[in-house]
Design a protein around this motif. Structure first.
Motif, short mmCIF file in Angstrom:
data_model
loop_
_atom_site.label_atom_id
_atom_site.label_comp_id
_atom_site.label_asym_id
_atom_site.label_seq_id
_atom_site.Cartn_x
_atom_site.Cartn_y
_atom_site.Cartn_z
N GLY A 89 0.89 -1.15 0.04
CA GLY A 89 0.16 -0.08 -0.01
C GLY A 89 0.89 1.23 -0.13
O GLY A 89 0.63 2.06 -0.83
N TYR A 90 1.93 1.26 0.67
CA TYR A 90 2.92 2.51 0.99
C TYR A 90 3.54 2.62 -0.58
O TYR A 90 3.67 3.78 -0.95
N ILE A 91 3.62 1.44 -1.29
CA ILE A 91 4.32 1.74 -2.59
C ILE A 91 3.39 2.42 -3.63
O ILE A 91 4.00 3.30 -4.37
N VAL A 95 2.95 6.95 -5.48
CA VAL A 95 2.58 7.64 -6.83
C VAL A 95 1.77 8.85 -6.49
O VAL A 95 1.95 10.03 -7.12
N PHE A 96 0.84 8.48 -5.73
CA PHE A 96 -0.16 9.60 -5.28
C PHE A 96 0.24 10.70 -4.45
O PHE A 96 -0.26 11.78 -4.50
N SER A 97 1.07 10.60 -3.46
CA SER A 97 1.43 11.27 -2.37
C SER A 97 1.91 12.71 -3.04
O SER A 97 1.71 13.75 -2.41
N PRO A 98 3.13 12.57 -3.91
CA PRO A 98 3.63 13.84 -4.32
C PRO A 98 2.61 14.44 -5.26
O PRO A 98 2.60 15.99 -5.20
N GLY A 126 -0.08 14.79 1.63
CA GLY A 126 0.73 13.95 1.12
C GLY A 126 1.07 12.66 1.92
O GLY A 126 0.97 11.50 1.90
N LEU A 127 1.49 12.82 3.36
CA LEU A 127 1.91 11.94 4.10
C LEU A 127 0.78 11.04 4.56
O LEU A 127 0.60 9.85 4.76
N PHE A 128 -0.64 11.79 4.80
CA PHE A 128 -1.93 11.02 5.18
C PHE A 128 -2.24 10.18 4.08
O PHE A 128 -2.67 8.96 3.96
N PHE A 133 -3.19 4.56 1.93
CA PHE A 133 -2.67 3.46 1.12
C PHE A 133 -2.13 2.26 1.85
O PHE A 133 -2.25 1.26 1.65
N GLY A 134 -1.04 2.67 2.83
CA GLY A 134 -0.50 1.85 3.74
C GLY A 134 -1.23 0.97 4.48
O GLY A 134 -0.97 -0.33 4.53
N ALA A 135 -2.51 1.68 5.26
CA ALA A 135 -3.30 0.87 5.99
C ALA A 135 -4.03 -0.07 5.01
O ALA A 135 -4.28 -1.30 5.60
#
Length: 200
Positions: A89-91, A95-98, A126-128, A133-135
């Motif tokens: 999810g983090y990976i 793509v979307f955070s920046p 961006g961090l959220f 996605f990580g969760a």
């Protein structure tokens, strides 16, 4: 103008993608979910803050595309290996955070206080995004419930908050040195001024 714009975009994307790959050597194991603290995620958000959402999206896509063949992820991993593990999810969030951080940041006003406020919102948005996605990735790949997946993020918040502070300071410094990075639309003339100019 268009050719110059494309060449500039390519240069920015190449430089920031290289920077993010270099930062793969920085990773700190933490928590029980098998997800380390890395600097690459902060670098991606910094990318969006500095070069904008569209270019930031390209950087994220190029970075993960290179990762299909080369071990460019933190800890020497590849994109395919990461997508098969708890960090999937983090990976995807890379793509979307920046893109999100950049879209918000590039709407900042020129006034310093307003710009600082918008950049703070942009960085943490961006961090959220990465955390959301990580969760989801932890729920899918590690079988965690919603509460457990959210709780797994808590160990990262203190370090991430410090990283975001540094990211915001760096981004503001870059924009102070290169104010034309954000191409703002010229202010519209007042109706009376426009009419006067038309009749003069």
């Amino acid at each position: 103008m268009k050719k110059n714009s494309v060449a500039t975009d390519l240069a920015y994307v190449a430089v920031f993608t290289t920077l993010i790959i270099v930062l793969a050597f920085v990773a700190i194991p933490v928590g029980t979910a098998g997800v380390p603290i890395v600097v690459q995620n902060s670098a991606l958000i910094l990318t969006g803050l500095i070069i904008g959402g569209r270019r930031g999206l390209y950087v994220g896509l190029l970075f993960l595309t290179i990762g299909l063949a080369l071990p460019v992820l933190a800890g020497g991993g590849t994109t395919l290996r990461a997508l098969a593990g708890p960090t999937a999810g983090y990976i995807i969030g890379y793509v979307f955070s920046p893109a999100i951080a950049g879209l918000i940041a590039y709407r900042a006003p020129r006034k310093k206080i307003g710009m600082v406020a918008v950049f703070i919102v942009a960085a943490f948005a961006g961090l959220f995004t990465q955390y959301v996605f990580g969760a989801i990735g932890l729920m899918v790949r590690s079988g965690l419930g919603v509460v457990e997946a959210i709780a797994a993020q808590l160990a990262f918040i203190p370090a991430a908050s410090i990283e975001m502070t540094v990211v915001i300071i760096i981004a503001l410094g870059v924009h102070a040195a290169f104010p034309d990075l954000i191409r703002r639309q010229p202010k519209k003339a007042a109706p009376a001024q426009s009419q006067a100019m038309a009749t003069s």
